[in-house]
Design a protein around this motif. Structure first.
Motif, PDB file in Angstrom:
ATOM      1  N   GLU A 237      52.145  19.373 -21.276  1.00 32.00           N
ATOM      2  CA  GLU A 237      51.882  18.085 -21.925  1.00 32.00           C
ATOM      3  C   GLU A 237      50.463  18.068 -22.457  1.00 32.00           C
ATOM      4  O   GLU A 237      49.518  18.441 -21.759  1.00 32.00           O
ATOM      5  CB  GLU A 237      52.083  16.952 -20.917  1.00 32.00           C
ATOM      6  CG  GLU A 237      52.049  15.611 -21.535  1.00 32.00           C
ATOM      7  CD  GLU A 237      52.463  14.533 -20.535  1.00 32.00           C
ATOM      8  OE1 GLU A 237      52.902  13.491 -21.011  1.00 32.00           O
ATOM      9  OE2 GLU A 237      52.339  14.747 -19.325  1.00 32.00           O
TER      10      GLU A 237
ATOM     11  N   GLU B 182      47.282  14.110 -26.132  1.00 33.69           N
ATOM     12  CA  GLU B 182      47.714  13.224 -27.226  1.00 33.69           C
ATOM     13  C   GLU B 182      49.124  12.700 -26.970  1.00 33.69           C
ATOM     14  O   GLU B 182      49.452  11.563 -27.314  1.00 33.69           O
ATOM     15  CB  GLU B 182      47.695  13.956 -28.576  1.00 33.69           C
ATOM     16  CG  GLU B 182      46.386  14.588 -28.981  1.00 33.69           C
ATOM     17  CD  GLU B 182      46.217  16.002 -28.446  1.00 33.69           C
ATOM     18  OE1 GLU B 182      47.167  16.803 -28.504  1.00 33.69           O
ATOM     19  OE2 GLU B 182      45.120  16.297 -27.954  1.00 33.69           O
ATOM     20  N   ASP B 183      49.966  13.561 -26.352  1.00 35.40           N
ATOM     21  CA  ASP B 183      51.333  13.137 -26.047  1.00 35.40           C
ATOM     22  C   ASP B 183      51.326  12.018 -25.016  1.00 35.40           C
ATOM     23  O   ASP B 183      52.077  11.049 -25.135  1.00 35.40           O
ATOM     24  CB  ASP B 183      52.171  14.308 -25.541  1.00 35.40           C
ATOM     25  CG  ASP B 183      52.400  15.370 -26.607  1.00 35.40           C
ATOM     26  OD1 ASP B 183      52.291  15.025 -27.807  1.00 35.40           O
ATOM     27  OD2 ASP B 183      52.674  16.525 -26.239  1.00 35.40           O
ATOM     28  N   ARG B 184      50.498  12.170 -24.006  1.00 31.43           N
ATOM     29  CA  ARG B 184      50.395  11.116 -22.979  1.00 31.43           C
ATOM     30  C   ARG B 184      49.898   9.816 -23.606  1.00 31.43           C
ATOM     31  O   ARG B 184      50.396   8.735 -23.296  1.00 31.43           O
ATOM     32  CB  ARG B 184      49.446  11.561 -21.864  1.00 31.43           C
ATOM     33  CG  ARG B 184      50.054  12.615 -20.975  1.00 31.43           C
ATOM     34  CD  ARG B 184      49.131  13.064 -19.869  1.00 31.43           C
ATOM     35  NE  ARG B 184      48.439  11.973 -19.223  1.00 31.43           N
ATOM     36  CZ  ARG B 184      47.243  12.083 -18.646  1.00 31.43           C
ATOM     37  NH1 ARG B 184      46.609  13.239 -18.632  1.00 31.43           N
ATOM     38  NH2 ARG B 184      46.687  11.053 -18.076  1.00 31.43           N
TER      39      ARG B 184
ATOM     40  N   ARG C 179      50.226   8.871 -26.775  1.00 33.86           N
ATOM     41  CA  ARG C 179      51.291   8.311 -27.619  1.00 33.86           C
ATOM     42  C   ARG C 179      52.334   7.583 -26.768  1.00 33.86           C
ATOM     43  O   ARG C 179      52.790   6.506 -27.102  1.00 33.86           O
ATOM     44  CB  ARG C 179      51.969   9.407 -28.437  1.00 33.86           C
ATOM     45  CG  ARG C 179      51.255   9.726 -29.702  1.00 33.86           C
ATOM     46  CD  ARG C 179      52.098  10.646 -30.589  1.00 33.86           C
ATOM     47  NE  ARG C 179      51.191  11.497 -31.316  1.00 33.86           N
ATOM     48  CZ  ARG C 179      50.894  12.764 -31.034  1.00 33.86           C
ATOM     49  NH1 ARG C 179      51.498  13.371 -30.052  1.00 33.86           N
ATOM     50  NH2 ARG C 179      50.025  13.434 -31.744  1.00 33.86           N
ATOM     51  N   ARG C 180      52.702   8.219 -25.664  1.00 31.83           N
ATOM     52  CA  ARG C 180      53.700   7.601 -24.783  1.00 31.83           C
ATOM     53  C   ARG C 180      53.155   6.299 -24.190  1.00 31.83           C
ATOM     54  O   ARG C 180      53.853   5.291 -24.118  1.00 31.83           O
ATOM     55  CB  ARG C 180      54.077   8.575 -23.668  1.00 31.83           C
ATOM     56  CG  ARG C 180      55.400   8.238 -23.044  1.00 31.83           C
ATOM     57  CD  ARG C 180      55.828   9.275 -22.085  1.00 31.83           C
ATOM     58  NE  ARG C 180      54.646  10.106 -21.875  1.00 31.83           N
ATOM     59  CZ  ARG C 180      54.521  11.115 -21.063  1.00 31.83           C
ATOM     60  NH1 ARG C 180      55.477  11.480 -20.370  1.00 31.83           N
ATOM     61  NH2 ARG C 180      53.429  11.808 -20.931  1.00 31.83           N
ATOM     62  N   ALA C 181      51.900   6.293 -23.809  1.00 28.23           N
ATOM     63  CA  ALA C 181      51.291   5.074 -23.264  1.00 28.23           C
ATOM     64  C   ALA C 181      51.225   3.988 -24.327  1.00 28.23           C
ATOM     65  O   ALA C 181      51.479   2.812 -24.041  1.00 28.23           O
ATOM     66  CB  ALA C 181      49.900   5.382 -22.718  1.00 28.23           C
TER      67      ALA C 181
ATOM     68  N   ARG D 183      53.264   3.674 -26.902  1.00 29.77           N
ATOM     69  CA  ARG D 183      54.631   3.184 -27.118  1.00 29.77           C
ATOM     70  C   ARG D 183      55.027   2.204 -26.015  1.00 29.77           C
ATOM     71  O   ARG D 183      55.646   1.180 -26.283  1.00 29.77           O
ATOM     72  CB  ARG D 183      55.620   4.348 -27.177  1.00 29.77           C
ATOM     73  CG  ARG D 183      55.713   4.948 -28.551  1.00 29.77           C
ATOM     74  CD  ARG D 183      56.867   5.946 -28.627  1.00 29.77           C
ATOM     75  NE  ARG D 183      56.301   7.187 -29.132  1.00 29.77           N
ATOM     76  CZ  ARG D 183      56.268   8.347 -28.516  1.00 29.77           C
ATOM     77  NH1 ARG D 183      56.831   8.500 -27.343  1.00 29.77           N
ATOM     78  NH2 ARG D 183      55.710   9.389 -29.075  1.00 29.77           N
ATOM     79  N   ALA D 184      54.665   2.542 -24.779  1.00 28.52           N
ATOM     80  CA  ALA D 184      54.975   1.634 -23.669  1.00 28.52           C
ATOM     81  C   ALA D 184      54.226   0.315 -23.833  1.00 28.52           C
ATOM     82  O   ALA D 184      54.767  -0.766 -23.566  1.00 28.52           O
ATOM     83  CB  ALA D 184      54.624   2.288 -22.334  1.00 28.52           C
TER      84      ALA D 184
ATOM     85  N   ASP E 286      53.245  -1.003 -26.709  1.00 32.69           N
ATOM     86  CA  ASP E 286      53.909  -1.728 -27.800  1.00 32.69           C
ATOM     87  C   ASP E 286      55.175  -2.415 -27.317  1.00 32.69           C
ATOM     88  O   ASP E 286      55.459  -3.563 -27.680  1.00 32.69           O
ATOM     89  CB  ASP E 286      54.253  -0.778 -28.951  1.00 32.69           C
ATOM     90  CG  ASP E 286      53.034  -0.429 -29.801  1.00 32.69           C
ATOM     91  OD1 ASP E 286      52.039  -1.174 -29.749  1.00 32.69           O
ATOM     92  OD2 ASP E 286      53.103   0.591 -30.518  1.00 32.69           O
TER      93      ASP E 286
END
Length: 94
Positions: free
Chosen positions: A12, A15-17, A19-21, A23-24, A26
């Motif tokens: 991982e 940046e992926d973490r 992005r996921r955070a 999205r959560a 949002d």
């Protein structure tokens, strides 16, 4: 015994973490916005109900005032009839 396979996580990236955070976050903000909209709608309905209740109470108070006036008039007429009856009894005695 059957051997079990181990699931290896994908590497991982930070940046992926992130992005996921995001999205959560949002999704949480969208849920909060929906909840606030629902609250506003319910507050509007409550305001209408309170306004309607206020109008009903004013009408009830008006009815009570009319009843009070009618009772006062009926009481005055009852006293007048009582005085008339007393006068007739006095005149009827020999």
């Amino acid at each position: 015994m059957t051997p079990t396979a181990a699931i290896l996580p994908f590497p991982e990236k930070p940046e992926d973490r992130l992005r996921r955070a995001l999205r959560a976050l949002d999704a949480a903000l969208a849920e909060q916005a929906a909840a606030v909209a629902g609250l506003r709608q319910e507050l509007g309905a409550l305001s209408g109900a309170v306004g309607s209740l206020g109008g009903s109470l004013e009408a009830y108070a008006g009815g009570l005032q009319e009843t009070q006036a009618a009772l006062a008039e009926a009481g005055a007429q009852a006293r007048q009839l009582e005085a008339t009856a007393d006068l007739m009894l006095t005149l009827a005695q020999p």
